[in-house]
Design an enzyme around this catalytic site. Structure first.
Site, mmCIF file in Angstrom:
data_model
loop_
_atom_site.group_PDB
_atom_site.id
_atom_site.type_symbol
_atom_site.label_atom_id
_atom_site.label_comp_id
_atom_site.label_asym_id
_atom_site.label_seq_id
_atom_site.Cartn_x
_atom_site.Cartn_y
_atom_site.Cartn_z
ATOM 1 N N CYS A 111 83.104 42.033 3.621
ATOM 2 C CA CYS A 111 83.700 41.467 2.405
ATOM 3 C C CYS A 111 84.267 42.544 1.475
ATOM 4 C CB CYS A 111 82.686 40.621 1.661
ATOM 5 S SG CYS A 111 81.866 39.426 2.726
ATOM 6 N N HIS A 247 84.924 39.582 -5.273
ATOM 7 C CA HIS A 247 84.719 38.855 -4.021
ATOM 8 C C HIS A 247 84.125 37.480 -4.339
ATOM 9 C CE1 HIS A 247 83.633 37.669 -0.108
ATOM 10 N NE2 HIS A 247 82.343 37.878 -0.254
ATOM 11 N N ASN A 277 84.029 31.367 0.696
ATOM 12 C CA ASN A 277 83.963 32.828 0.877
ATOM 13 C C ASN A 277 84.806 33.216 2.090
ATOM 14 O OD1 ASN A 277 83.165 35.410 1.641
ATOM 15 N ND2 ASN A 277 80.982 35.057 1.301
HETATM 16 N N1 ACO Z 1 72.476 21.802 2.309
HETATM 17 C C1 ACO Z 1 71.274 21.341 1.947
HETATM 18 N N2 ACO Z 1 70.156 22.102 2.009
HETATM 19 C C2 ACO Z 1 70.292 23.357 2.454
HETATM 20 C C3 ACO Z 1 71.517 23.890 2.850
HETATM 21 C C4 ACO Z 1 72.643 23.053 2.773
HETATM 22 N N3 ACO Z 1 73.885 23.460 3.115
HETATM 23 N N4 ACO Z 1 71.327 25.165 3.239
HETATM 24 C C5 ACO Z 1 70.021 25.431 3.090
HETATM 25 N N5 ACO Z 1 69.390 24.338 2.616
HETATM 26 C C6 ACO Z 1 67.976 24.184 2.319
HETATM 27 C C7 ACO Z 1 67.092 25.116 3.118
HETATM 28 O O1 ACO Z 1 66.819 24.577 4.379
HETATM 29 C C8 ACO Z 1 65.877 25.190 2.236
HETATM 30 O O2 ACO Z 1 65.098 24.026 2.452
HETATM 31 P P1 ACO Z 1 63.486 24.123 2.470
HETATM 32 O O3 ACO Z 1 63.121 24.608 1.092
HETATM 33 O O4 ACO Z 1 63.101 22.723 2.760
HETATM 34 O O5 ACO Z 1 63.172 25.116 3.529
HETATM 35 C C9 ACO Z 1 66.444 25.105 0.816
HETATM 36 O O6 ACO Z 1 67.748 24.544 0.963
HETATM 37 C C10 ACO Z 1 66.524 26.447 0.140
HETATM 38 O O7 ACO Z 1 67.154 27.357 1.041
HETATM 39 P P2 ACO Z 1 67.454 28.831 0.611
HETATM 40 O O8 ACO Z 1 68.198 29.530 1.697
HETATM 41 O O9 ACO Z 1 66.185 29.443 0.084
HETATM 42 O O10 ACO Z 1 68.448 28.546 -0.591
HETATM 43 P P3 ACO Z 1 68.866 29.481 -1.774
HETATM 44 O O11 ACO Z 1 68.480 28.860 -3.033
HETATM 45 O O12 ACO Z 1 68.516 30.903 -1.526
HETATM 46 O O13 ACO Z 1 70.446 29.367 -1.685
HETATM 47 C C11 ACO Z 1 72.326 30.653 -0.930
HETATM 48 C C12 ACO Z 1 71.123 29.808 -0.530
HETATM 49 C C13 ACO Z 1 73.307 29.756 -1.661
HETATM 50 C C14 ACO Z 1 72.988 31.179 0.320
HETATM 51 C C15 ACO Z 1 71.809 31.783 -1.851
HETATM 52 O O14 ACO Z 1 70.780 32.489 -1.244
HETATM 53 C C16 ACO Z 1 72.886 32.702 -2.219
HETATM 54 O O15 ACO Z 1 73.674 32.415 -3.087
HETATM 55 N N6 ACO Z 1 72.928 33.886 -1.604
HETATM 56 C C17 ACO Z 1 73.974 34.835 -1.833
HETATM 57 C C18 ACO Z 1 74.521 35.205 -0.568
HETATM 58 C C19 ACO Z 1 75.921 34.761 -0.342
HETATM 59 O O16 ACO Z 1 76.609 34.262 -1.176
HETATM 60 N N7 ACO Z 1 76.322 35.019 0.863
HETATM 61 C C20 ACO Z 1 77.616 34.795 1.270
HETATM 62 C C21 ACO Z 1 77.982 35.772 2.302
HETATM 63 S S1 ACO Z 1 77.623 37.370 1.892
HETATM 64 C C22 ACO Z 1 78.824 37.959 1.026
HETATM 65 O O17 ACO Z 1 79.885 37.489 1.045
HETATM 66 C C23 ACO Z 1 78.475 39.074 0.238
#
Ligand code: ACO
Length: 320
Positions: A111, A247, A277
């Site tokens: 990215c 980004h 993204n």
């Molecule tokens: N829809 C519904 N539920 C979902 C989904 C979805 N699409 N995806 C995950 N869940 C569920 C999981 O299964 C989990 O359920 P559980 O508690 O029953 O196990 C729950 O949601 C929480 O999952 P987490 O992965 O802990 O969710 P989190 O709050 O961390 O959010 C996210 C995930 C949005 C990816 C967050 O971690 C984030 O913003 N990370 C930043 C990373 C990013 O943006 N990466 C993009 C690529 S990297 C880059 O470009 C730099």
């Protein structure tokens, strides 16, 4: 002389997939995706390829810049999703646009790919090795997702952005880049395993896996630091910056960066709502959106910042 961005272009696939469309494919909701990321829809390639979008974006950037193909002496493409291992996407763009005077190659900084590409173009220009370059970020991430993994596939989209940069008196003022390979496991996609007459492995290709929270923590800590370092080197204050073009991974990351930098969120344009993204494509596509909306005036100070797999990050301060 430094590199100056003199034209931008972008290309997105025709097919738009909303969060509601994804609800029909998997166990997810518009509410979950929107509240966690800000993303409402994304463009997904059907007939398009990384190369076709990269060429379209490059042609539009050249039109915007008024640059002819024969003037281009350097083509750099940031991508993790090229159509071929070789020739590179950059060489395929060269062939398509007939930029026969160019040196062309791809880089992988995920990215941060556009930022790394821009810094290479800047170094070529400062050394006198190039005068007019195309820097492109292009991705078809949809082919690298496991569409049964709702935790990753909902986050990403496809598209390409490009900038024509030229060696001029004013342009990029400062750039910082960094990498932390020791934390690379946070975001991974394996290539083929070793497979030859002496060792047999499955040739199955892998999909993207991510430790979302690790990436989130990395981004909110590292990106403000990198931007402040670049601003410091440039002798430009955050208040003097018109736009911070980051980004487009997640709206919460962007809000956290704005808060840490004590800057109003209005200075952080976004298009992740409609694009998701797009890895290396995110920064140049958003830059093109802002440019084509007529929001950039000559002399404006702009910050660009990318961050992602590697881990890698980069920030640039430039005069428009
Ligand atoms: N829809 C519904 N539920 C979902 C989904 C979805 N699409 N995806 C995950 N869940 C569920 C999981 O299964 C989990 O359920 P559980 O508690 O029953 O196990 C729950 O949601 C929480 O999952 P987490 O992965 O802990 O969710 P989190 O709050 O961390 O959010 C996210 C995930 C949005 C990816 C967050 O971690 C984030 O913003 N990370 C930043 C990373 C990013 O943006 N990466 C993009 C690529 S990297 C880059 O470009 C730099």
């Amino acid at each position: 002389m430094p590199a100056r961005i003199i034209g931008t272009g972008s290309a997105l696939p025709e097919k738009v997939v909303s969060n509601q469309d994804l609800e029909k494919l998997m166990d997810t909701t518009d509410e979950w995706i929107k509240s966690r990321t800000g993303i409402e829809k994304r463009h997904i390639a059907v007939t398009e390829t990384t190369t076709s979008m990269a060429v379209e974006a490059a042609v539009r950037a050249m039109e915007d810049a008024g640059a002819a193909a024969e003037e281009i002496d350097l083509i750099i493409v940031g991508t993790v999703s090229g159509d071929m291992c070789f020739p590179s996407t950059a060489c395929q763009i060269q062939s398509a646009i007939k930029a026969s005077n160019a040196t062309a190659f791809d880089i992988n900084a995920a990215c941060a790919g556009f930022l790394f590409g821009l810094s290479i173009a800047d170094a070529y220009m400062k050394s006198g090795a190039a005068k007019t370059a195309l820097v492109v970020g292009a991705e078809t991430l949809s082919k690298m997702m496991n569409w049964e993994d709702r935790g990753t596939c909902v986050l990403f989209g496809d598209g390409a952005g490009a900038a024509v940069v030229r060696s001029e008196e004013a342009g990029i003022i400062s750039m910082v880049q960094g990498s932390d390979g020791a934390r690379g496991n946070a975001l991974v996609c394996h290539n083929r395993e070793v497979n030859n007459p002496y060792v047999k492995n499955s040739c199955a290709l892998d999909y993207t896996s991510m430790d979302g929270q690790a990436v989130y923590k990395f981004a909110v800590k590292t990106v403000p630091l990198a931007i402040m370092q670049a601003l410091d080197q440039a002798g430009v204050s955050a208040d003097q910056v018109k736009y911070f073009i980051l980004h487009q991974a997640n709206i919460r990351i962007i809000e956290a960066v704005a808060k840490k930098m004590s800057q109003p969120i209005e200075k952080f344009p976004t298009n992740l709502q409609e694009c998701g993204n797009i890895s290396a494509g995110s920064v140049p596509i958003l830059l093109d959106f802002v440019n084509k909306e007529g929001k950039l005036n000559k002399g404006d100070k702009i910050v660009l910042a990318g961050f992602g797999a590697g881990l890698t990050w980069g920030a640039a301060v430039l005069t428009w």
